[in-house]
Design a protein around this motif. Sequence first.
Motif, PDB file in Angstrom:
ATOM      1  N   GLY A 104      -6.472  21.824  -4.949  1.00 12.43           N
ATOM      2  CA  GLY A 104      -6.237  20.893  -6.048  1.00 12.43           C
ATOM      3  C   GLY A 104      -5.186  19.841  -5.765  1.00 12.43           C
ATOM      4  N   GLU A 105      -4.722  19.759  -4.531  1.00 10.65           N
ATOM      5  CA  GLU A 105      -3.698  18.764  -4.163  1.00 10.65           C
ATOM      6  C   GLU A 105      -4.214  17.359  -4.439  1.00 10.65           C
ATOM      7  N   GLU A 106      -3.354  16.542  -5.067  1.00 16.14           N
ATOM      8  CA  GLU A 106      -3.726  15.162  -5.368  1.00 16.14           C
ATOM      9  C   GLU A 106      -2.820  14.198  -4.628  1.00 16.14           C
ATOM     10  N   ILE A 107      -3.440  13.176  -4.070  1.00  8.69           N
ATOM     11  CA  ILE A 107      -2.712  12.088  -3.412  1.00  8.69           C
ATOM     12  C   ILE A 107      -3.062  10.816  -4.167  1.00  8.69           C
ATOM     13  N   HIS A 108      -2.071  10.194  -4.759  1.00  7.30           N
ATOM     14  CA  HIS A 108      -2.288   8.995  -5.561  1.00  7.30           C
ATOM     15  C   HIS A 108      -2.058   7.756  -4.703  1.00  7.30           C
ATOM     16  N   ILE A 109      -3.020   6.866  -4.722  1.00  3.65           N
ATOM     17  CA  ILE A 109      -2.963   5.662  -3.896  1.00  3.65           C
ATOM     18  C   ILE A 109      -2.880   4.442  -4.792  1.00  3.65           C
ATOM     19  N   SER A 110      -1.995   3.561  -4.421  1.00  6.53           N
ATOM     20  CA  SER A 110      -1.885   2.286  -5.121  1.00  6.53           C
ATOM     21  C   SER A 110      -1.821   1.191  -4.075  1.00  6.53           C
ATOM     22  N   MET A 111      -2.739   0.249  -4.167  1.00  9.38           N
ATOM     23  CA  MET A 111      -2.734  -0.860  -3.218  1.00  9.38           C
ATOM     24  C   MET A 111      -2.885  -2.169  -3.974  1.00  9.38           C
ATOM     25  N   GLU A 112      -2.204  -3.171  -3.469  1.00  8.34           N
ATOM     26  CA  GLU A 112      -2.265  -4.493  -4.078  1.00  8.34           C
ATOM     27  C   GLU A 112      -3.523  -5.207  -3.611  1.00  8.34           C
ATOM     28  N   LEU A 113      -4.181  -5.872  -4.550  1.00  7.04           N
ATOM     29  CA  LEU A 113      -5.345  -6.700  -4.226  1.00  7.04           C
ATOM     30  C   LEU A 113      -4.972  -8.155  -4.488  1.00  7.04           C
ATOM     31  N   PRO A 114      -4.216  -8.753  -3.601  1.00  3.65           N
ATOM     32  CA  PRO A 114      -3.787 -10.133  -3.861  1.00  3.65           C
ATOM     33  C   PRO A 114      -4.943 -11.115  -3.739  1.00  3.65           C
ATOM     34  N   ALA A 115      -4.955 -12.099  -4.624  1.00  4.52           N
ATOM     35  CA  ALA A 115      -5.904 -13.205  -4.484  1.00  4.52           C
ATOM     36  C   ALA A 115      -5.374 -14.114  -3.388  1.00  4.52           C
ATOM     37  N   PHE A 174       0.863  -1.185   0.000  1.00  3.21           N
ATOM     38  CA  PHE A 174       0.000   0.000   0.000  1.00  3.21           C
ATOM     39  C   PHE A 174       0.891   1.225   0.000  1.00  3.21           C
ATOM     40  N   CYS A 175       0.615   2.141  -0.908  1.00  3.48           N
ATOM     41  CA  CYS A 175       1.437   3.342  -0.993  1.00  3.48           C
ATOM     42  C   CYS A 175       0.576   4.537  -1.357  1.00  3.48           C
ATOM     43  N   ALA A 176       0.751   5.635  -0.635  1.00  2.00           N
ATOM     44  CA  ALA A 176       0.135   6.914  -0.969  1.00  2.00           C
ATOM     45  C   ALA A 176       1.250   7.884  -1.328  1.00  2.00           C
ATOM     46  N   VAL A 177       1.104   8.573  -2.440  1.00  2.00           N
ATOM     47  CA  VAL A 177       2.135   9.494  -2.917  1.00  2.00           C
ATOM     48  C   VAL A 177       1.586  10.910  -2.919  1.00  2.00           C
ATOM     49  N   CYS A 178       2.255  11.790  -2.175  1.00  2.00           N
ATOM     50  CA  CYS A 178       1.874  13.201  -2.100  1.00  2.00           C
ATOM     51  C   CYS A 178       3.125  14.040  -2.323  1.00  2.00           C
ATOM     52  N   ARG A 179       3.092  14.901  -3.321  1.00  2.00           N
ATOM     53  CA  ARG A 179       4.226  15.778  -3.654  1.00  2.00           C
ATOM     54  C   ARG A 179       5.512  14.981  -3.870  1.00  2.00           C
ATOM     55  N   GLY A 180       5.360  13.818  -4.476  1.00  2.00           N
ATOM     56  CA  GLY A 180       6.510  12.987  -4.791  1.00  2.00           C
ATOM     57  C   GLY A 180       7.019  12.136  -3.648  1.00  2.00           C
ATOM     58  N   ARG A 181       6.460  12.303  -2.471  1.00  2.00           N
ATOM     59  CA  ARG A 181       6.894  11.521  -1.307  1.00  2.00           C
ATOM     60  C   ARG A 181       5.966  10.330  -1.110  1.00  2.00           C
ATOM     61  N   ARG A 182       6.557   9.180  -0.808  1.00  2.00           N
ATOM     62  CA  ARG A 182       5.790   7.955  -0.602  1.00  2.00           C
ATOM     63  C   ARG A 182       5.463   7.783   0.883  1.00  2.00           C
ATOM     64  N   TYR A 183       4.212   7.454   1.161  1.00  2.00           N
ATOM     65  CA  TYR A 183       3.760   7.175   2.525  1.00  2.00           C
ATOM     66  C   TYR A 183       3.223   5.745   2.547  1.00  2.00           C
ATOM     67  N   GLU A 184       3.832   4.895   3.387  1.00  2.00           N
ATOM     68  CA  GLU A 184       3.459   3.483   3.418  1.00  2.00           C
ATOM     69  C   GLU A 184       3.166   2.969   4.819  1.00  2.00           C
ATOM     70  N   GLU A 185       3.779   3.561   5.818  1.00  2.00           N
ATOM     71  CA  GLU A 185       3.617   3.079   7.194  1.00  2.00           C
ATOM     72  C   GLU A 185       2.315   3.579   7.798  1.00  2.00           C
ATOM     73  N   ILE A 206      -0.765  11.716   6.508  1.00  2.00           N
ATOM     74  CA  ILE A 206      -0.054  12.747   5.759  1.00  2.00           C
ATOM     75  C   ILE A 206      -0.454  14.085   6.354  1.00  2.00           C
ATOM     76  N   THR A 207       0.507  14.786   6.928  1.00  2.00           N
ATOM     77  CA  THR A 207       0.241  16.084   7.538  1.00  2.00           C
ATOM     78  C   THR A 207       0.924  17.159   6.712  1.00  2.00           C
TER      79      THR A 207
END
Length: 657
Positions: free
Chosen positions: A511-522, A484-495, A504-505
């Motif tokens: 218009g700030e965007e936070i991109h989230i990518s999470m694995e959906l393992p079977a 699981f990773c959230a990316v804000c301003r190029g910084r990765r947040y995982e913990e 994320i503080t």
Amino acid sequence: MMNRPGHRQVHITEGFWKEQLDKIHHVTVWDVLNKFEHDHEDGIMKNYEWVAEKKPGKHVGPPWYDGLICEVIRGISDIIAASYDKELDEKIEAYTEQISRAQEADPDGYINTYTTLICPDRRWGENGGSLIWQHETYNIGCLAEAGIHYYLATGKTKLLSCAVKAADCMCSVMGPAPRKNIVPAHSLAEEAMVKLYRLLKDDPKLVRTLKEEYALSVRPEKYLELARFWMDHRGVHADRASFPHYMGEYAQDHCRIEEQSEAVGHAVRAALMYTGLTAVGIETGEEKYLAAAKRLWDNVEQTKLHISGGIGAVHNEERFGYQYDLPNDAYLETCAGVAFAFWAGEMYRAFGESRYIDAFECALYNNVLPGLSADGVHYFYENPLISDGMVERWSWHGCPCCPPMFLKLMGCLQDYVYAVGEGRLAVNLHIGSEAELAVDGLQVKIGQKNCGIPWSGENTIVLHPEREEAFTLAIRRPAWSGSFCAVCRGRRYEETDGKGYVLITEAFRDGEEIHISMELPAMKVEAHPYVSADVGRVALMRGPLLYCLEEADNPGGMDVTLANGALSVSQQEICGPVRVLSGACADGGTFTAIPYYLWNNRGKGKMAVWLKQEGKDAGAGNAWETAGDYAAHRTGAGKAADLTGWEGKLYRRYDAG
């Protein structure tokens, strides 16, 4: 404490749940209304008409029908608050007039059509009546919820005035001496009275309106006092005024709240009572209520919760079984899943931990959503995890309690997407949505776009604060996610923090965007060794979804043994595009698994969730076939099992390739 937004502050805008809610709004709601209006030929609203006309002797449906139509009104109110529908609004106005006329027939504001029409001398279970059967407090609780939610949706007060009159009637009868020791036999009214208290306490203008337009002198604190009395008098039978005097475990009336540590009795009643218990604890701040709620929650989560988020293992009395008694043909009523989800939501408000939202989400996808067919007009009462092929959804039922409860949860789903606490805005559910919220006075617009859940793990959060000012965005990392990773301003947040959130503080920009990518393992999942029904078996999950084998995809039958090795994910058309799982069987064949919520949409057929797994010995440490065997183990006299890694867990990932 974390607070849910006001209902009209959040809108579900895209993706999986937008499609489901549109179907519910435009198809299911009208199906439920039409079937209730023609129920038993006369229709459900005929009861109110007969009361208003003082024509006793006949009643449409069972005693809880008042509650069911009020639950439908509540669900519709939330739906039209999010997406206004003039025709539905007019329908509720017509129902309100019928309810009001019936209530006017009684000078005390009492309203329970069954009692008035069939046994008018037996109010509140007295004089030979039965509180368990008559459902008076339940029905009035449902009326209170309907009045509150309709007011919040439209600003209209007439139905709310009916609710206040009925609540005042209960307050005049029940409470400390010289009033009577009567507690609900079917819970729901407890939380409803807390909601009524909150609404009126926080809205003095509404209190004035009720006085000016309906001559009601409202004292909000008495509703909280009544809810508290009901909690404090569970298990207090010495001066009980109603029959039955002692309702026992069935209605969670076997001992005082402070002494209750195991979830027992009718599962719907229990979960609704525990929801009210948690709400009373939040409102009063008293530790005894919240401590009891947490004890009971842990007992359910760790020993009595099916992998689907369903509760209520035993068909007889629709009740909880013993600890670890989780048969695959369990009852698992849709109503119980809804009640459990509501309880989970209150537990999150009280404690702010993501595990409660994990439980809410599991029940939502895997025990509540399966209660409705893909066409939106057929329903499940029970949600077993195995079928011999004879089970199918019904068009209507002699006790159609599940569709109203279903509409209640679906109508307010948006309320659970976000939450606000001190300096914090939480994203709890990954659902395409928009909201306007206040974080310590800072107005923030937040949205989730291109959210792929439950099929893919991408999501983008977009923030529009009114000015750049620091606050914490807390993003829930679901228990089912892999990386699981959230990316804000190029910084990765995982913990995550100690409560399951990625924090994320920042002084976020417009218009700030936070991109989230999470694995959906079977995943293959195994149950605790004490769950004898599932020894040697695994269940399949991907993301929030539970999967099952259905005969339509597996003509060779359900009695297969899965081989070790990875699961494959592919897209198929099953009532729309979905992800299915497939893999190898130990005999060289293959299997296909579909999302459990979709089973029984292609005709009758066998189905199974828990499947035999190669390399897992069905006879190893198995053996708690009875409660006595389990008790013997607990005392050291029974067979041993390896419980390493099972502390506080009921299910865990099975690592076998």
